[in-house]
Design a protein around this motif. Structure first.
Motif, mmCIF file in Angstrom:
data_model
loop_
_atom_site.group_PDB
_atom_site.id
_atom_site.type_symbol
_atom_site.label_atom_id
_atom_site.label_comp_id
_atom_site.label_asym_id
_atom_site.label_seq_id
_atom_site.Cartn_x
_atom_site.Cartn_y
_atom_site.Cartn_z
ATOM 1 N N PRO A 212 1.276 -1.268 0.275
ATOM 2 C CA PRO A 212 -0.022 0.254 0.252
ATOM 3 C C PRO A 212 1.072 1.355 0.261
ATOM 4 C CG PRO A 212 -0.177 -1.777 1.531
ATOM 5 C CD PRO A 212 0.937 -2.165 1.027
ATOM 6 N N LYS A 213 0.069 2.423 -0.435
ATOM 7 C CA LYS A 213 0.719 3.170 -0.223
ATOM 8 C C LYS A 213 0.372 4.495 0.178
ATOM 9 C CE LYS A 213 3.039 2.275 -4.223
ATOM 10 N NZ LYS A 213 3.337 1.045 -4.553
ATOM 11 N N SER A 214 0.974 4.881 0.590
ATOM 12 C CA SER A 214 0.631 6.460 2.052
ATOM 13 C C SER A 214 0.192 7.722 1.241
ATOM 14 C CB SER A 214 1.288 7.059 2.303
ATOM 15 O OG SER A 214 1.185 8.072 3.235
ATOM 16 N N PHE A 215 -1.117 8.247 1.148
ATOM 17 C CA PHE A 215 -1.458 9.460 0.079
ATOM 18 C C PHE A 215 -1.620 10.442 1.286
ATOM 19 C CE2 PHE A 215 -3.311 5.816 -3.557
ATOM 20 C CZ PHE A 215 -1.951 6.084 -4.088
ATOM 21 N N ASN A 216 -1.587 10.379 2.119
ATOM 22 C CA ASN A 216 -1.762 10.996 3.660
ATOM 23 C C ASN A 216 -3.229 11.292 3.596
ATOM 24 O OD1 ASN A 216 1.292 11.958 3.995
ATOM 25 N ND2 ASN A 216 1.363 12.745 2.303
ATOM 26 N N ILE A 217 -3.811 9.981 3.725
ATOM 27 C CA ILE A 217 -5.927 9.743 4.035
ATOM 28 C C ILE A 217 -5.200 8.966 5.195
ATOM 29 C CG2 ILE A 217 -6.069 10.541 1.822
ATOM 30 C CD1 ILE A 217 -6.295 7.198 1.190
ATOM 31 N N ASP A 218 -6.922 8.892 5.357
ATOM 32 C CA ASP A 218 -6.878 8.195 6.670
ATOM 33 C C ASP A 218 -6.353 6.669 6.532
ATOM 34 O OD1 ASP A 218 -8.795 6.420 6.913
ATOM 35 O OD2 ASP A 218 -9.876 8.144 6.343
ATOM 36 N N VAL A 219 -6.018 5.207 7.597
ATOM 37 C CA VAL A 219 -5.517 4.225 7.173
ATOM 38 C C VAL A 219 -6.970 3.456 7.256
ATOM 39 C CG1 VAL A 219 -6.207 3.077 9.591
ATOM 40 C CG2 VAL A 219 -3.739 2.935 8.408
ATOM 41 N N GLU B 14 -8.615 4.821 4.535
ATOM 42 C CA GLU B 14 -8.676 4.916 3.061
ATOM 43 C C GLU B 14 -7.722 4.248 2.147
ATOM 44 O OE1 GLU B 14 -9.843 9.334 1.370
ATOM 45 O OE2 GLU B 14 -9.876 9.466 4.225
ATOM 46 N N GLU B 15 -6.377 4.598 3.202
ATOM 47 C CA GLU B 15 -5.800 3.554 2.245
ATOM 48 C C GLU B 15 -5.454 2.197 2.354
ATOM 49 O OE1 GLU B 15 -0.530 3.635 3.007
ATOM 50 O OE2 GLU B 15 -1.840 5.113 3.501
ATOM 51 N N ALA B 16 -6.574 1.637 3.051
ATOM 52 C CA ALA B 16 -6.357 0.369 2.872
ATOM 53 C C ALA B 16 -8.059 -0.074 2.036
ATOM 54 C CB ALA B 16 -6.854 -0.291 4.048
ATOM 55 N N GLY B 17 -8.746 1.058 1.961
ATOM 56 C CA GLY B 17 -9.829 0.552 0.588
ATOM 57 C C GLY B 17 -9.066 0.487 -0.445
ATOM 58 N N TRP B 18 -7.928 2.257 -0.802
ATOM 59 C CA TRP B 18 -7.645 1.896 -1.634
ATOM 60 C C TRP B 18 -6.373 0.781 -2.587
ATOM 61 C CZ3 TRP B 18 -2.410 1.429 -3.105
ATOM 62 C CH2 TRP B 18 -1.877 1.679 -4.230
ATOM 63 N N TRP B 19 -5.764 0.206 -1.317
ATOM 64 C CA TRP B 19 -4.967 -0.641 -1.852
ATOM 65 C C TRP B 19 -6.401 -2.400 -1.799
ATOM 66 C CZ3 TRP B 19 -4.614 -5.528 0.528
ATOM 67 C CH2 TRP B 19 -3.334 -6.263 -0.388
ATOM 68 N N ALA B 20 -6.870 -2.445 -1.461
ATOM 69 C CA ALA B 20 -8.095 -3.510 -1.484
ATOM 70 C C ALA B 20 -7.968 -3.548 -2.431
ATOM 71 C CB ALA B 20 -8.976 -3.834 -0.355
ATOM 72 N N ASP B 21 -8.634 -2.295 -3.235
ATOM 73 C CA ASP B 21 -9.382 -2.014 -4.134
ATOM 74 C C ASP B 21 -8.416 -2.421 -5.471
ATOM 75 O OD1 ASP B 21 -11.867 -1.136 -3.681
ATOM 76 O OD2 ASP B 21 -11.124 0.328 -3.537
ATOM 77 N N THR B 22 -6.836 -2.072 -5.518
ATOM 78 C CA THR B 22 -6.187 -2.509 -6.783
ATOM 79 C C THR B 22 -5.202 -3.811 -6.619
ATOM 80 O OG1 THR B 22 -4.655 -1.417 -5.763
ATOM 81 C CG2 THR B 22 -5.973 -0.418 -7.071
ATOM 82 N N ALA B 23 -5.592 -4.846 -5.541
ATOM 83 C CA ALA B 23 -4.620 -5.635 -4.725
ATOM 84 C C ALA B 23 -5.631 -7.419 -5.930
ATOM 85 C CB ALA B 23 -4.830 -5.641 -3.343
ATOM 86 N N SER B 24 -4.508 -8.309 -6.234
ATOM 87 C CA SER B 24 -4.798 -9.004 -6.310
ATOM 88 C C SER B 24 -5.702 -9.994 -5.722
ATOM 89 C CB SER B 24 -4.051 -10.353 -7.589
ATOM 90 O OG SER B 24 -2.990 -9.858 -6.306
ATOM 91 N N THR B 25 -6.664 -10.995 -5.943
ATOM 92 C CA THR B 25 -7.439 -11.367 -4.933
ATOM 93 C C THR B 25 -6.593 -12.693 -4.606
ATOM 94 O OG1 THR B 25 -9.673 -11.656 -6.741
ATOM 95 C CG2 THR B 25 -9.057 -13.487 -4.745
ATOM 96 N N PRO B 26 -5.203 -12.946 -4.730
ATOM 97 C CA PRO B 26 -4.429 -14.077 -3.328
ATOM 98 C C PRO B 26 -4.033 -13.032 -2.146
ATOM 99 C CG PRO B 26 -3.791 -14.468 -6.041
ATOM 100 C CD PRO B 26 -5.310 -13.410 -6.197
ATOM 101 N N GLU B 27 -3.187 -11.429 -3.499
ATOM 102 C CA GLU B 27 -2.606 -10.739 -1.793
ATOM 103 C C GLU B 27 -3.430 -10.583 -1.227
ATOM 104 O OE1 GLU B 27 -0.108 -7.655 -4.412
ATOM 105 O OE2 GLU B 27 -2.118 -8.253 -5.169
ATOM 106 N N ARG B 28 -5.138 -10.053 -1.383
ATOM 107 C CA ARG B 28 -6.489 -10.106 -0.396
ATOM 108 C C ARG B 28 -6.539 -11.167 0.514
ATOM 109 N NH1 ARG B 28 -9.303 -6.934 -4.578
ATOM 110 N NH2 ARG B 28 -10.309 -9.125 -4.904
ATOM 111 N N LYS B 29 -6.556 -11.848 -0.118
ATOM 112 C CA LYS B 29 -6.781 -12.907 0.957
ATOM 113 C C LYS B 29 -4.605 -13.518 1.681
ATOM 114 C CE LYS B 29 -9.497 -16.542 -1.627
ATOM 115 N NZ LYS B 29 -9.794 -17.361 -2.784
ATOM 116 N N ALA B 30 -3.821 -13.523 1.390
ATOM 117 C CA ALA B 30 -2.651 -13.728 1.739
ATOM 118 C C ALA B 30 -2.954 -12.660 2.954
ATOM 119 C CB ALA B 30 -1.509 -13.458 1.042
ATOM 120 N N TYR B 31 -2.976 -11.485 3.647
ATOM 121 C CA TYR B 31 -2.712 -9.796 4.207
ATOM 122 C C TYR B 31 -3.748 -10.125 4.301
ATOM 123 C CZ TYR B 31 0.802 -7.779 1.566
ATOM 124 O OH TYR B 31 1.906 -7.865 0.484
#
Length: 109
Positions: free
Chosen positions: A57-64, A66-83
């Protein structure tokens, strides 16, 4: 696509909204994969995926959240499951119970 039926292929191509350029590009990728030695196909695809996945996940100086949501939207299914599993395993028992209550919508007892 070995073992694919006509219906499977039609469904696959419908994902491209009948955009001929995108279909041609996808066909080239599929042809390249199928042209590989069967033992190399998975390595080939994993290498491509590794280059295009969003990664950490990249920091956009937003709350945690929002950042987690951005990352989850762009991550692959295996990444989401693993994390998700790795994070869950590291929660305290109390946090695990609260999390399970939250995601199941059950009221705390």
């Amino acid at each position: 696509m070995a073992g694919a039926t006509g219906a499977d292929l039609e469904g696959f191509w419908s994902l491209f909204n009948h955009n001929l350029e995108r279909q041609a590009q996808a066909s080239r990728i599929i042809d390249a994969v199928l042209s590989c030695d069967p033992e190399d196909r998975v390595l080939f695809l994993e290498t491509i995926l590794d280059q295009i996945r969003p990664g950490w996940p990249k920091s956009f100086n937003i709350d945690v959240m929002e950042e987690a949501g951005w990352w989850a939207d762009t991550a692959s299914t295996p990444e989401r499951k693993a994390y998700m599993l790795a994070c869950y395993r590291r929660l305290s028992r109390t946090d695990k119970e609260a999390f399970l209550t939250y995601i199941t919508g059950r009221a705390a007892a």
